[in-house]
Design a protein around this motif. Structure first.
Motif, mmCIF file in Angstrom:
data_model
loop_
_atom_site.group_PDB
_atom_site.id
_atom_site.type_symbol
_atom_site.label_atom_id
_atom_site.label_comp_id
_atom_site.label_asym_id
_atom_site.label_seq_id
_atom_site.Cartn_x
_atom_site.Cartn_y
_atom_site.Cartn_z
ATOM 1 N N THR A 236 21.754 -8.521 10.603
ATOM 2 C CA THR A 236 20.919 -7.439 10.079
ATOM 3 C C THR A 236 21.327 -6.060 10.593
ATOM 4 O O THR A 236 21.340 -5.099 9.844
ATOM 5 N N PHE A 237 21.663 -5.959 11.860
ATOM 6 C CA PHE A 237 21.958 -4.641 12.446
ATOM 7 C C PHE A 237 23.434 -4.498 12.792
ATOM 8 O O PHE A 237 23.797 -3.704 13.663
ATOM 9 N N SER A 238 24.295 -5.222 12.104
ATOM 10 C CA SER A 238 25.728 -5.150 12.372
ATOM 11 C C SER A 238 26.307 -3.829 11.868
ATOM 12 O O SER A 238 25.713 -3.144 11.024
ATOM 13 N N ASP A 239 27.476 -3.484 12.374
ATOM 14 C CA ASP A 239 28.157 -2.276 11.902
ATOM 15 C C ASP A 239 28.487 -2.388 10.421
ATOM 16 O O ASP A 239 28.400 -1.406 9.680
ATOM 17 N N LYS A 240 28.832 -3.584 9.992
ATOM 18 C CA LYS A 240 29.151 -3.806 8.580
ATOM 19 C C LYS A 240 27.928 -3.550 7.696
ATOM 20 O O LYS A 240 28.022 -2.871 6.668
ATOM 21 N N ALA A 241 26.774 -4.073 8.095
ATOM 22 C CA ALA A 241 25.545 -3.856 7.326
ATOM 23 C C ALA A 241 25.174 -2.381 7.308
ATOM 24 O O ALA A 241 24.797 -1.830 6.268
ATOM 25 N N LYS A 242 25.288 -1.739 8.454
ATOM 26 C CA LYS A 242 24.946 -0.307 8.532
ATOM 27 C C LYS A 242 25.863 0.524 7.641
ATOM 28 O O LYS A 242 25.411 1.427 6.944
ATOM 29 N N SER A 243 27.164 0.227 7.666
ATOM 30 C CA SER A 243 28.103 1.040 6.885
ATOM 31 C C SER A 243 27.946 0.824 5.383
ATOM 32 O O SER A 243 28.175 1.737 4.601
ATOM 33 N N LEU A 244 27.554 -0.397 4.976
ATOM 34 C CA LEU A 244 27.435 -0.681 3.550
ATOM 35 C C LEU A 244 26.059 -0.401 2.957
ATOM 36 O O LEU A 244 25.947 -0.070 1.777
ATOM 37 N N LEU A 245 25.003 -0.533 3.759
ATOM 38 C CA LEU A 245 23.652 -0.479 3.203
ATOM 39 C C LEU A 245 22.755 0.629 3.736
ATOM 40 O O LEU A 245 21.740 0.939 3.125
ATOM 41 N N HIS A 246 23.110 1.198 4.861
ATOM 42 C CA HIS A 246 22.216 2.153 5.499
ATOM 43 C C HIS A 246 22.808 3.558 5.445
ATOM 44 O O HIS A 246 23.998 3.744 5.323
ATOM 45 N N THR A 247 21.969 4.547 5.547
ATOM 46 C CA THR A 247 22.404 5.929 5.519
ATOM 47 C C THR A 247 21.662 6.714 6.590
ATOM 48 O O THR A 247 20.657 6.252 7.104
ATOM 49 N N ASN A 248 22.160 7.873 6.933
ATOM 50 C CA ASN A 248 21.557 8.711 7.965
ATOM 51 C C ASN A 248 21.438 10.139 7.476
ATOM 52 O O ASN A 248 22.263 10.610 6.697
ATOM 53 N N TYR A 249 20.440 10.814 7.963
ATOM 54 C CA TYR A 249 20.235 12.227 7.643
ATOM 55 C C TYR A 249 20.991 13.073 8.652
ATOM 56 O O TYR A 249 20.976 12.783 9.840
ATOM 57 N N HIS A 250 21.653 14.078 8.184
ATOM 58 C CA HIS A 250 22.243 15.076 9.072
ATOM 59 C C HIS A 250 22.181 16.432 8.381
ATOM 60 O O HIS A 250 22.366 16.540 7.172
#
Length: 81
Positions: free
Chosen positions: A54-68
């Motif tokens: 769930t919190f892998s780098d792969k999951a984060k890079s493909l499914l999650h986004t960040n505000y900047h």
């Protein structure tokens, strides 16, 4: 979380409302939105077998986004004609 708050072609303030006030209000509303959590078997299967958890780098890079914040450019290319 990510997104453009009051970026181009988005919400414009009503007359008399300062743009900064609207942007601040939008940021507060955005922070209060519920976050989704994978809690069904299909989603858990996909995370476990294809995304390395769930919190892998792969999951984060493909499914999650960040505000900047994006700083405004002050160059000749930014001139409005």
């Amino acid at each position: 979380m990510d997104g453009c708050l009051n970026g181009g072609a988005q919400i414009r303030p009503d007359s008399g409302t300062p743009a900064r006030e609207l942007t601040s209000h939008l940021e507060e509303m955005y922070k209060k939105l519920p976050q989704s959590h994978p809690d069904n078997n299909d989603t858990k299967f996909i995370y476990a077998n294809y995304l390395d958890g769930t919190f892998s780098d792969k999951a984060k890079s493909l499914l999650h986004t960040n505000y900047h914040a994006v700083e405004k450019m002050n160059t000749a290319l930014n001139i409005k004609w």
